[in-house]
Design an enzyme around this catalytic site. Sequence first.
Site, mmCIF file in Angstrom:
data_model
loop_
_atom_site.group_PDB
_atom_site.id
_atom_site.type_symbol
_atom_site.label_atom_id
_atom_site.label_comp_id
_atom_site.label_asym_id
_atom_site.label_seq_id
_atom_site.Cartn_x
_atom_site.Cartn_y
_atom_site.Cartn_z
ATOM 1 N N LEU B 78 0.806 -1.229 0.000
ATOM 2 C CA LEU B 78 0.000 0.000 0.000
ATOM 3 C C LEU B 78 0.832 1.269 0.000
ATOM 4 O O LEU B 78 0.503 2.246 0.673
ATOM 5 C CB LEU B 78 -0.962 0.001 1.193
ATOM 6 C CG LEU B 78 -2.008 -1.105 1.191
ATOM 7 C CD1 LEU B 78 -2.670 -1.229 2.549
ATOM 8 C CD2 LEU B 78 -3.045 -0.887 0.108
ATOM 9 N N CYS B 138 -6.866 -4.790 4.459
ATOM 10 C CA CYS B 138 -5.641 -4.315 5.094
ATOM 11 C C CYS B 138 -5.589 -4.738 6.554
ATOM 12 O O CYS B 138 -6.607 -4.990 7.192
ATOM 13 C CB CYS B 138 -5.491 -2.807 4.929
ATOM 14 S SG CYS B 138 -7.009 -1.901 5.112
ATOM 15 N N GLY B 259 -11.119 -9.857 -10.623
ATOM 16 C CA GLY B 259 -10.215 -11.000 -10.447
ATOM 17 C C GLY B 259 -9.954 -11.728 -11.745
ATOM 18 O O GLY B 259 -10.807 -12.456 -12.242
HETATM 19 C C1 FMN Z 1 0.130 -4.457 -7.852
HETATM 20 C C2 FMN Z 1 -1.232 -4.545 -7.229
HETATM 21 C C3 FMN Z 1 -1.625 -3.577 -6.303
HETATM 22 C C4 FMN Z 1 -2.879 -3.621 -5.710
HETATM 23 N N1 FMN Z 1 -3.238 -2.641 -4.813
HETATM 24 C C5 FMN Z 1 -4.475 -2.683 -4.273
HETATM 25 C C6 FMN Z 1 -4.908 -1.658 -3.366
HETATM 26 O O1 FMN Z 1 -4.167 -0.705 -3.100
HETATM 27 N N2 FMN Z 1 -6.155 -1.720 -2.827
HETATM 28 C C7 FMN Z 1 -7.021 -2.744 -3.158
HETATM 29 O O2 FMN Z 1 -8.131 -2.755 -2.664
HETATM 30 N N3 FMN Z 1 -6.642 -3.714 -4.009
HETATM 31 C C8 FMN Z 1 -5.410 -3.716 -4.570
HETATM 32 N N4 FMN Z 1 -5.029 -4.720 -5.467
HETATM 33 C C9 FMN Z 1 -5.981 -5.778 -5.793
HETATM 34 C C10 FMN Z 1 -6.647 -5.515 -7.134
HETATM 35 O O3 FMN Z 1 -7.406 -4.330 -7.105
HETATM 36 C C11 FMN Z 1 -7.567 -6.667 -7.562
HETATM 37 O O4 FMN Z 1 -8.566 -6.828 -6.609
HETATM 38 C C12 FMN Z 1 -6.833 -7.974 -7.716
HETATM 39 O O5 FMN Z 1 -5.594 -7.751 -8.311
HETATM 40 C C13 FMN Z 1 -7.594 -8.986 -8.551
HETATM 41 O O6 FMN Z 1 -7.853 -8.528 -9.853
HETATM 42 P P1 FMN Z 1 -6.970 -8.864 -11.142
HETATM 43 O O7 FMN Z 1 -6.745 -10.328 -11.171
HETATM 44 O O8 FMN Z 1 -7.755 -8.373 -12.300
HETATM 45 O O9 FMN Z 1 -5.706 -8.120 -10.962
HETATM 46 C C14 FMN Z 1 -3.773 -4.679 -6.050
HETATM 47 C C15 FMN Z 1 -3.358 -5.646 -6.975
HETATM 48 C C16 FMN Z 1 -2.116 -5.596 -7.571
HETATM 49 C C17 FMN Z 1 -1.723 -6.632 -8.557
#
Ligand code: FMN
Lengths: 542, 326
Positions: B78, B138, B259
């Site tokens: 974060l 978190c 996701g």
């Molecule tokens: C590099 C990275 C940083 C992320 N930072 C946050 C965040 O700050 N807050 C949050 O709620 N989710 C965060 N996520 C989670 C994503 O928003 C998402 O829920 C998760 O990656 C699943 O989706 P995806 O498979 O399309 O990436 C982060 C994911 C990645 C890969």
Amino acid sequence: MQYNLLANYTNDKEFKALVRKKLSNIKSYNAFCFAVLNILIRKLDIKTCYLNKKCFDESLLSFKTDGHSSLTEDKTVTENCAFLLKNKTTNLIFSFGHQGAENLQNLSNHIYSLDNNTFKNIHIVLFKSSEELDKARQVNKATVYKRSFFTTCYDICEKIIETNKVDVKKIPSKKRNSTLLSDKRRDLAGLHMVEIMDNIPVGKEDSKLYKLIFKTKEPLDIMPGQFVMISTLKEKNRFKSKTIQSISKVKPDIHNDLQTKQISYLKRPFGIYRTYYENFSDDYGSKLNIEKELAAILYTVKPNRFEIVYKVLDRGVGTNELTRLVKGDKVEMLAPLGKVFDVRKFVKEEWDEIHIVGGGVGIAPLIYLVQVLRFYNIKVKAFIGIEDYKSLIYKAGRTKSHENTRRNARIYIDDLKYFGLSESSDIYVSFLCDTDAVQFKGIKNVFKGSLVTEPYSEYLRKHNHLKINTFTCGPFAMMQKVHTVTAQFNIKTYVLMEKRMACGIGVCFSCVCKTIENGENHNSRVCMEGPIIESKQINWNE
Amino acid sequence: MNKNLRVRIKNVVLKTPLLTSSGTSGSRDEINLMQNRNKILASLGAFVTKGVSINESLGNKEPRIVEVRSGILNSIGLQNKGVRKFFEEDVPELRKYELPVVVNISASSVSEFGELSERILNYNTHSIIKGIEINVSCPNIKKGGAAFGADPLLVEQVVKEVKSKVHDSLCIITKLSPNVTDITQIGKAAINGGTDALSMINTLRGMAIDVHSGMPVLGNQIGGLSGPCIKPVGVYMVFECFRKIPECSRKEIPIVGIGGISNCSDALEYILAGATAVGIGTQWFINNTIFEDIHKDLATYLRKNNETIENLIGKAHGHSFKKNPC
Ligand SMILES: Cc1cc2nc3c(=O)[nH]c(=O)nc-3n(C[C@H](O)[C@H](O)[C@H](O)COP(=O)(O)O)c2cc1C
Ligand SMILES: Cc1cc2nc3c(=O)[nH]c(=O)nc-3n(C[C@H](O)[C@H](O)[C@H](O)COP(=O)(O)OP(=O)(O)OC[C@H]3O[C@@H](n4cnc5c(N)ncnc54)[C@H](O)[C@@H]3O)c2cc1C
Ligand code: FES
């Protein structure tokens, strides 16, 4: 340095009158440009040849001289160019972008064919706006304006304001940003399909180093320090939305291993090793000899051929995949990425020497920096550290003279020579392993069994009166050492950082490097705030 | 504007059901450095920022990212510059997107969530921010760092606290963690707390060990899994919530499905499972034209089948249908 300048240019009185009419029509615009050019010319001590008034009526191809008597109006451009070639000095030939592509094509073709890669004759096309200039810089134009350089009225004005403090305030000049490192990319990051042209192992048989040559359909400006992210698996539209998952179209040999073996998912970051311009010979850098002031207003065509040098990691998924690429394969590339290092601004300072200090594959992106710096005629010294001499040798591509055989070449060294560095006085090589001394033919400054930082600090000790700026790239510990050494001599140093990346566009925060700004600790994104970072901003102790 | 694509979350109208997902699209104007920025912005319904906290956070140790089969593990931690700087430096840039902006927030205690929301409300003078996405994944400092997201009572408290500060002026989305036994319990708790929408899933907890050094690869040892490999989990969780939470089945509380989405059919899977909108994260790193690609393909799919997104939401809970694939 002495130049001859040919331009469609009337006498002073006339153009002054015309300038008053400002930019209302083509004729007065031409005159205006030359009023401006004239100032620059005087500053650079360039001799001028005047052209007939007729030139303002688009008869670009007939010359009349003033000072050089042999050029006559009724001679053809071929004859006049032939005359020019007899002159010992460099000839600058200015023409206007709006004068009809055909005329320009004729002129630039003639210059090109007669010049025979000596770069004695330099054709410069002037454009009204940066939009027109951008269009001309696209590669397909390279066949129209063969091996020409481009500039705009604005660039010239800016140069004059800067150097002569001449009152050209009324001329609108573009705002330039004030920092050396900025986000002002000439081209924005985009997804490009690149076509592999060659993929050559470098060094000994169990080589871990490769040179990858590829071209893009759309030419693109990549500035030194910027990088690209390459998808290392060959595949057409691998990630486009209609394919259900990337895995479905993977090459069969990998597909069989799918259950057990990892294939790459993310793109891999690489620095650019060098670029090629249409119609420019590989070694143009050692021949082109334009004064810094003039080079600073010139633009080349955009490159569409690029090279990267990559090291295959022992268990590296992506770099091993890269070795399987062959001529004709297509892969996706996101580029250009990273901060832009404003070379034009940088070269304005009166550097005595620019140093590059590189170790291993870290030398690669520094070579591209040298390529660009040498365009501005900047003195460069290269300090490179490699394992042994054999690891430099590779079989370079076919040349016209050697249709079927590949010639022996040396990575890094040959390209540095092509850019005009002298093997005997500008290149310092440290070999980590002792090797046969006979093989060092040409390279005078050889250090055996030493790290690159040792001869480098020795050199600085001897030359501490010079105004130097250093760029370094290589293993972290090496860069750290270089930082310590240059800090000792108060030399400003930039490092090309390298960190694990996922996005390359500053959104994921995975590529951070510890930095200090105003005494505060930060985690800076290398892909966004770098990869070029000033060494004193880096928190080396962490 | 294509009406078939339009959806709404509470009072916020989204021109398409495509959202960025938090932490994968930056928090500033990073998209503006892309050649295809106009296409990206035209394809998005809203922009969700990287997680913002009250104070600046430097994030975790490196390496923060490791590639796994068909996905990545991250432990960014974060990293962000804190809410004040976020409003000073980033929000003015975000305006350029001309999209509804949702701020993803994280905090280490219930009261901190409240304070953060209050500040956002106060700083939001230009009303660029339309919503808050509460990241309950978190760690809760008071409870020894265990995530809020696993405890229904805590989730309800957090949402209540945020709601008590922003009332109806901002749309509240609660982002659920998949690292729980029964996600519907958490979803219900968030709804009791007063959330306007649910989003799921955040990353799945995971780790990788380097067999040659014998050590965990990530600097933080453990991380969160994302990318195509987690899609079945996400689809399942959306499906479960839609089925078991009456407010979701009745489409009163919309779900944002996140996701592993990498193409149009992935997005449709989520919508059919019960999602009103979808968030695209990791795959954007791989395919930088993913937003425009999915946008185009979705529009074509809807046109070919004479459908609307609204109508497709949760269709997997009814009877099977025959449609032209996308
Ligand atoms: C590099 C990275 C940083 C992320 N930072 C946050 C965040 O700050 N807050 C949050 O709620 N989710 C965060 N996520 C989670 C994503 O928003 C998402 O829920 C998760 O990656 C699943 O989706 P995806 O498979 O399309 O990436 C982060 C994911 C990645 C890969
Ligand atoms: C800006 C920049 C410029 C670079 N330029 C060059 C270059 O010109 N020539 C060259 O040989 N290498 C260069 N590298 C390093 C190169 O990116 C890595 O060696 C390469 O990504 C390794 O990939 P892999 O799949 O073989 O390794 P794996 O270990 O299988 O990769 C797993 C992940 O870790 C990342 N990774 C692993 N090692 C490194 C590393 N040393 N640096 C960054 N990421 C790493 C990979 O990108 C990948 O995401 C550069 C790196 C950066 C950040
Ligand atoms: S690689 Fe994603 S922020 Fe640098």
